[in-house]
Design an enzyme around this catalytic site. Structure first.
Site, PDB file in Angstrom:
ATOM      1  N   LYS A 197       0.853  -1.177   0.000  1.00 25.25           N
ATOM      2  CA  LYS A 197       0.000   0.000   0.000  1.00 25.25           C
ATOM      3  C   LYS A 197       0.900   1.242   0.000  1.00 25.25           C
ATOM      4  O   LYS A 197       1.440   1.626   1.038  1.00 25.25           O
ATOM      5  CB  LYS A 197      -0.915  -0.021   1.233  1.00 25.25           C
ATOM      6  CG  LYS A 197      -2.098   0.936   1.158  1.00 25.25           C
ATOM      7  CD  LYS A 197      -1.656   2.316   1.524  1.00 25.25           C
ATOM      8  CE  LYS A 197      -2.788   3.325   1.485  1.00 25.25           C
ATOM      9  NZ  LYS A 197      -2.282   4.709   1.628  1.00 25.25           N
ATOM     10  N   GLY A 249       6.430   4.957   8.863  1.00 20.67           N
ATOM     11  CA  GLY A 249       5.636   6.176   8.896  1.00 20.67           C
ATOM     12  C   GLY A 249       5.640   6.791  10.277  1.00 20.67           C
ATOM     13  O   GLY A 249       6.564   6.578  11.077  1.00 20.67           O
ATOM     14  N   SER A 250       4.602   7.522  10.581  1.00 21.98           N
ATOM     15  CA  SER A 250       4.551   8.271  11.832  1.00 21.98           C
ATOM     16  C   SER A 250       4.298   7.354  13.023  1.00 21.98           C
ATOM     17  O   SER A 250       3.683   6.289  12.896  1.00 21.98           O
ATOM     18  CB  SER A 250       3.449   9.331  11.771  1.00 21.98           C
ATOM     19  OG  SER A 250       2.172   8.720  11.814  1.00 21.98           O
ATOM     20  N   THR A 251       4.746   7.788  14.183  1.00 19.16           N
ATOM     21  CA  THR A 251       4.510   7.040  15.415  1.00 19.16           C
ATOM     22  C   THR A 251       3.019   6.963  15.719  1.00 19.16           C
ATOM     23  O   THR A 251       2.522   5.935  16.194  1.00 19.16           O
ATOM     24  CB  THR A 251       5.266   7.700  16.580  1.00 19.16           C
ATOM     25  OG1 THR A 251       6.675   7.587  16.332  1.00 19.16           O
ATOM     26  CG2 THR A 251       4.946   7.036  17.899  1.00 19.16           C
ATOM     27  N   GLU A 252       2.291   8.031  15.424  1.00 15.99           N
ATOM     28  CA  GLU A 252       0.846   8.051  15.674  1.00 15.99           C
ATOM     29  C   GLU A 252       0.143   6.930  14.918  1.00 15.99           C
ATOM     30  O   GLU A 252      -0.662   6.170  15.482  1.00 15.99           O
ATOM     31  CB  GLU A 252       0.274   9.405  15.268  1.00 15.99           C
ATOM     32  CG  GLU A 252      -1.236   9.509  15.437  1.00 15.99           C
ATOM     33  CD  GLU A 252      -1.787  10.820  14.894  1.00 15.99           C
ATOM     34  OE1 GLU A 252      -3.006  11.034  15.013  1.00 15.99           O
ATOM     35  OE2 GLU A 252      -1.007  11.613  14.326  1.00 15.99           O
ATOM     36  N   GLY A 254       1.647   4.298  13.606  1.00 16.17           N
ATOM     37  CA  GLY A 254       2.226   3.042  14.056  1.00 16.17           C
ATOM     38  C   GLY A 254       1.510   2.466  15.266  1.00 16.17           C
ATOM     39  O   GLY A 254       1.304   1.248  15.366  1.00 16.17           O
ATOM     40  N   GLU A 271       8.943   1.041  11.551  1.00 16.54           N
ATOM     41  CA  GLU A 271       9.964   2.091  11.611  1.00 16.54           C
ATOM     42  C   GLU A 271       9.213   3.407  11.645  1.00 16.54           C
ATOM     43  O   GLU A 271       8.576   3.801  10.668  1.00 16.54           O
ATOM     44  CB  GLU A 271      10.923   2.061  10.421  1.00 16.54           C
ATOM     45  CG  GLU A 271      12.015   3.115  10.574  1.00 16.54           C
ATOM     46  CD  GLU A 271      12.981   3.176   9.408  1.00 16.54           C
ATOM     47  OE1 GLU A 271      13.450   4.291   9.120  1.00 16.54           O
ATOM     48  OE2 GLU A 271      13.253   2.133   8.803  1.00 16.54           O
ATOM     49  N   CYS A 305      13.297  10.585   8.486  1.00 18.41           N
ATOM     50  CA  CYS A 305      13.087  10.316   9.904  1.00 18.41           C
ATOM     51  C   CYS A 305      14.384  10.242  10.700  1.00 18.41           C
ATOM     52  O   CYS A 305      14.363  10.342  11.925  1.00 18.41           O
ATOM     53  CB  CYS A 305      12.281   9.031  10.089  1.00 18.41           C
ATOM     54  SG  CYS A 305      12.936   7.614   9.193  1.00 18.41           S
ATOM     55  N   GLU A 403       8.273  15.863  15.867  1.00 17.70           N
ATOM     56  CA  GLU A 403       8.879  15.573  14.567  1.00 17.70           C
ATOM     57  C   GLU A 403       8.207  16.463  13.523  1.00 17.70           C
ATOM     58  O   GLU A 403       7.033  16.293  13.205  1.00 17.70           O
ATOM     59  CB  GLU A 403       8.706  14.106  14.196  1.00 17.70           C
ATOM     60  CG  GLU A 403       9.405  13.771  12.893  1.00 17.70           C
ATOM     61  CD  GLU A 403       9.245  12.322  12.474  1.00 17.70           C
ATOM     62  OE1 GLU A 403      10.210  11.734  11.960  1.00 17.70           O
ATOM     63  OE2 GLU A 403       8.138  11.779  12.661  1.00 17.70           O
TER      64      GLU A 403
END
Length: 500
Positions: A197, A249-252, A254, A271, A305, A403
């Site tokens: 995706k 991608g973003s921690t949010e 993730g 990651e 990142c 970030e």
């Protein structure tokens, strides 16, 4: 700003690729979305429409997962590939990527905004090398014979590595082709199948890669490409037919993936975000450290990142370093990725552009100082941001803690080693860090104290496909690349046989 590219500058293959609507790749066929929906992908330098792309939905995710499952099951053409055949296929794909390097680079520059040269010499070249490097591992996924201690009985016990099954790879927009390779390559090396995706902002090179994989001889259904928005990704995460989610991608996001994967306890590798500290001691090679701070801070338009967005400089040399970094930042020329005099492209989208400028303006409102750059866009058209250096920052400012993912570096002076290590580690992230010092004792001691998955010493962005990547804390789970890159794409099975 230099006049941007003319369509005539594009390779014939690129013009042809952009001339027709793009479809989903499912089970070796190019198909429309089940509901017929499409979306437009834009050139962030000019804001023009590049292509109309089929918008995958949950129904399409289900189709893609079923195709991947069918391709994985015993008796399928893919299941009959020997490790050597997988190795040869991977190498062939690497060669094909290299043969089409200019085409991939132009598509990446158009869709993402980065400079054509950076895309070709960095992203595309590394993607080709990833296929070749992992080609060597396809024949080397070995088990171990383990002696058992059972009096009076004889056993043969061993381990073996087996593929997981269906892997959902969900990738970001900052390195579209390269991140696609990060997910596809180890997955198919181990014999898995994939539903990829791509980010909705940058689907084009993933779709072109899908065709190239078919051209190379990859069986139908082994890699499926599902462009779309968050609902398509969420459908993959929730799907009971998916055995693993690999996400960058973003921690949010993730965290949402980790929660969503609990339904069938599918494996997850992540990651995620970073806010890397870059520490310059007074005894460092200052010229090299300044150059490293510029590369570490503004590489890939700041959309990386592992960029060193938090600069810590020992007080004795703080003014000298700030002067050098500011001068170098001012010398960077924003512009279209095709422009000969451009040294930095735009950000990927209006959303990202507005977000980054908002952080700069917030820092100024909080009392910080812009030492280079601007809180205003340099051009009326395109999503450009001037490389910005901010001083007078405190540790509690949003520009220092969040970030930002743009060409923004903050700088803070420090006095002692203990002080800077504490400040560097005072973050929820732990993806990368850097240390500059001529004293190797200092450099390695501090490197050992920093809570980050990668620590650069007297360099930044030095990398290789042989090296593992990943984060501490909220920067992720697992490791990618190197020999460690296959661990999260295989199951370890133990077999015990009694010898009678």
């Amino acid at each position: 700003m230099t006049v941007t590219y003319d369509r005539a500058e594009l390779l014939p293959a690129v013009r042809e690729f952009l001339s027709s609507p793009k479809k989903l790749l499912i089970d070796g066929e190019w198909v429309d979305a089940a509901d017929g929906k499409t979306f437009e992908t834009l050139n962030p330098a000019t804001e023009e429409v590049l292509a109309v792309v089929a918008q995958g939905s949950a129904a399409d995710a289900d189709r893609a997962v079923k195709a991947a499952r069918k391709a994985f099951e015993p008796g399928s053409p893919w299941s009959k590939f020997t490790p050597r055949e997988r190795s040869h296929l991977l190498w062939r794909i690497g060669d094909l990527i290299e043969e089409h390097a200019d085409e991939f680079a132009q598509l990446e520059a158009l869709d993402n905004g980065k400079r054509v040269e950076a895309a070709r010499d960095g992203d595309v070249a590394t993607a080709a090398e990833l296929f070749r490097y992992f080609a060597g591992w396809a024949t080397k996924m070995e088990g171990t014979s383990i002696p058992m201690s059972v009096p009076g009985r004889d056993f043969h016990a061993y381990t073996r590595r087996e593929p997981l099954g269906v892997v959902a790879g969900i990738v970001p927009w900052n390195f579209p082709l390269l991140m696609a390779a990060f997910k596809i390559v180890p997955a198919i090396t181990a014999g898995n199948t994939v539903v990829l995706k791509p980010a909705e902002q940058t689907p084009l090179t993933a779709l072109r890669l899908g065709q190239l994989l078919l051209d190379a001889g990859l069986p139908a259904g082994v890699v499926n490409v599902l462009p779309g928005f968050g609902d398509a990704g969420a459908a993959l995460v929730d799907h009971p037919g998916v055995d693993k989610v690999a996400f960058t991608g973003s921690t949010e996001v993730g965290k949402k993936i980790a929660a969503g994967a609990a339904g069938n306890l599918k494996k997850v590798s992540l990651e995620l975000g970073g806010k890397a500290p870059n520490i310059i001691f007074a005894d460092a090679d200052i010229d090299a450290a300044i150059a490293g701070a510029v590369l570490g801070g503004y590489f890939n338009e700041g959309q990386c990142c592992v960029n060193g967005s938090r600069l810590y400089v020992q007080r004795e040399v703080f003014d000298q370093v700030i002067e050098g970094v500011a001068a170098a930042a001012r010398a960077i020329t924003p512009g279209d990725g095709f422009a000969a005099d451009s040294t930095m492209g735009p950000l990927v989208s209006k959303e990202q552009h507005d977000k980054v400028l908002g952080y700069i303006r917030s820092a100024v409102a909080d009392g910080a100082t812009i030492s280079a750059g601007s809180a205003d866009a340099p051009f009326e058209q395109g999503y450009f941001v001037n490389p910005t250096l901010i001083t007078g920052v405190t540790e509690d400012m949003a520009v220092q803690t969040d970030e930002i993912f743009g060409p923004v570096v903050t700088a803070i002076p420090f006095d002692t080693e203990d002080e800077v290590v504490a400040a560097a580690n005072n973050t929820v992230y732990g993806l990368a860090a850097g240390v500059w010092s001529r004293d190797l004792g200092t450099a390695h001691r501090v490197a050992g104290k920093l809570r980050a998955g990668t620590v650069w010493v007297n360099t930044w962005h030095a990398d290789d496909v042989t090296l593992p990547r990943g984060g501490f804390k909220q920067s992720g789970w697992g490791r990618e690349l190197g020999s460690f890159g296959l661990d999260d794409y295989t199951e370890l099975k133990t077999v015990i046989a009694e010898l009678r």
